[in-house]
Motif scaffolding. Structure first.
Motif, PDB file in Angstrom:
ATOM      1  N   ARG A  19       0.851  -1.191   0.000  1.00 13.96           N
ATOM      2  CA  ARG A  19       0.000   0.000   0.000  1.00 13.96           C
ATOM      3  C   ARG A  19       0.883   1.236   0.000  1.00 13.96           C
ATOM      4  O   ARG A  19       1.961   1.231   0.583  1.00 13.96           O
ATOM      5  CB  ARG A  19      -0.875   0.036   1.246  1.00 13.96           C
ATOM      6  CG  ARG A  19      -1.796  -1.125   1.349  1.00 13.96           C
ATOM      7  CD  ARG A  19      -2.672  -1.122   2.579  1.00 13.96           C
ATOM      8  NE  ARG A  19      -2.477  -0.017   3.502  1.00 13.96           N
ATOM      9  CZ  ARG A  19      -2.961   0.012   4.721  1.00 13.96           C
ATOM     10  NH1 ARG A  19      -3.645  -0.995   5.181  1.00 13.96           N
ATOM     11  NH2 ARG A  19      -2.745   1.051   5.502  1.00 13.96           N
ATOM     12  N   LYS A  20       0.394   2.287  -0.628  1.00 15.19           N
ATOM     13  CA  LYS A  20       1.087   3.566  -0.548  1.00 15.19           C
ATOM     14  C   LYS A  20       0.114   4.660  -0.140  1.00 15.19           C
ATOM     15  O   LYS A  20      -1.091   4.506  -0.293  1.00 15.19           O
ATOM     16  CB  LYS A  20       1.819   3.907  -1.832  1.00 15.19           C
ATOM     17  CG  LYS A  20       0.990   4.071  -3.062  1.00 15.19           C
ATOM     18  CD  LYS A  20       1.859   4.515  -4.222  1.00 15.19           C
ATOM     19  CE  LYS A  20       1.827   3.505  -5.323  1.00 15.19           C
ATOM     20  NZ  LYS A  20       2.580   3.904  -6.476  1.00 15.19           N
ATOM     21  N   GLU A  32       6.186   2.094  -0.191  1.00 19.43           N
ATOM     22  CA  GLU A  32       5.024   1.227  -0.033  1.00 19.43           C
ATOM     23  C   GLU A  32       5.245   0.374   1.206  1.00 19.43           C
ATOM     24  O   GLU A  32       6.377   0.010   1.522  1.00 19.43           O
ATOM     25  CB  GLU A  32       4.847   0.340  -1.257  1.00 19.43           C
ATOM     26  CG  GLU A  32       4.533   1.135  -2.511  1.00 19.43           C
ATOM     27  CD  GLU A  32       4.463   0.275  -3.747  1.00 19.43           C
ATOM     28  OE1 GLU A  32       3.568   0.518  -4.570  1.00 19.43           O
ATOM     29  OE2 GLU A  32       5.300  -0.639  -3.909  1.00 19.43           O
TER      30      GLU A  32
END
Length: 78
Positions: A19-20, A32
């Motif tokens: 995820r970022k 990330e």
């Protein structure tokens, strides 16, 4: 449960969901983060998704995020 060392190739972290931040630059200059099965976190450079990942414990990430929210690192990017 697998254990990972700092610098492990991000490709070797099976099942990682990276995820970022919504605040990431559109040019891809961001990091990330993926939560690991043991509760820790892996962090990688989004521009090198096959490169090394840094591994942190949950306590380390809680301390870092808390410091960021408290403004402890603001002077570094001013």
């Amino acid at each position: 449960m697998q254990q990972f060392d700092n610098g492990v190739s991000a490709d070797l972290i099976e099942g990682a969901v990276w995820r970022k931040s919504k605040r990431s630059a559109p040019g891809g200059d961001c990091v990330e983060v993926a939560e690991l099965a043991d509760g820790g976190f892996a962090v990688r450079n989004s521009r090198d998704p096959h490169g090394p990942a840094l591994i942190y414990t949950r306590a380390e990430m809680v301390a870092f995020v808390g410091g960021a929210k408290d403004g402890d690192f603001d002077a570094m990017v001013a």
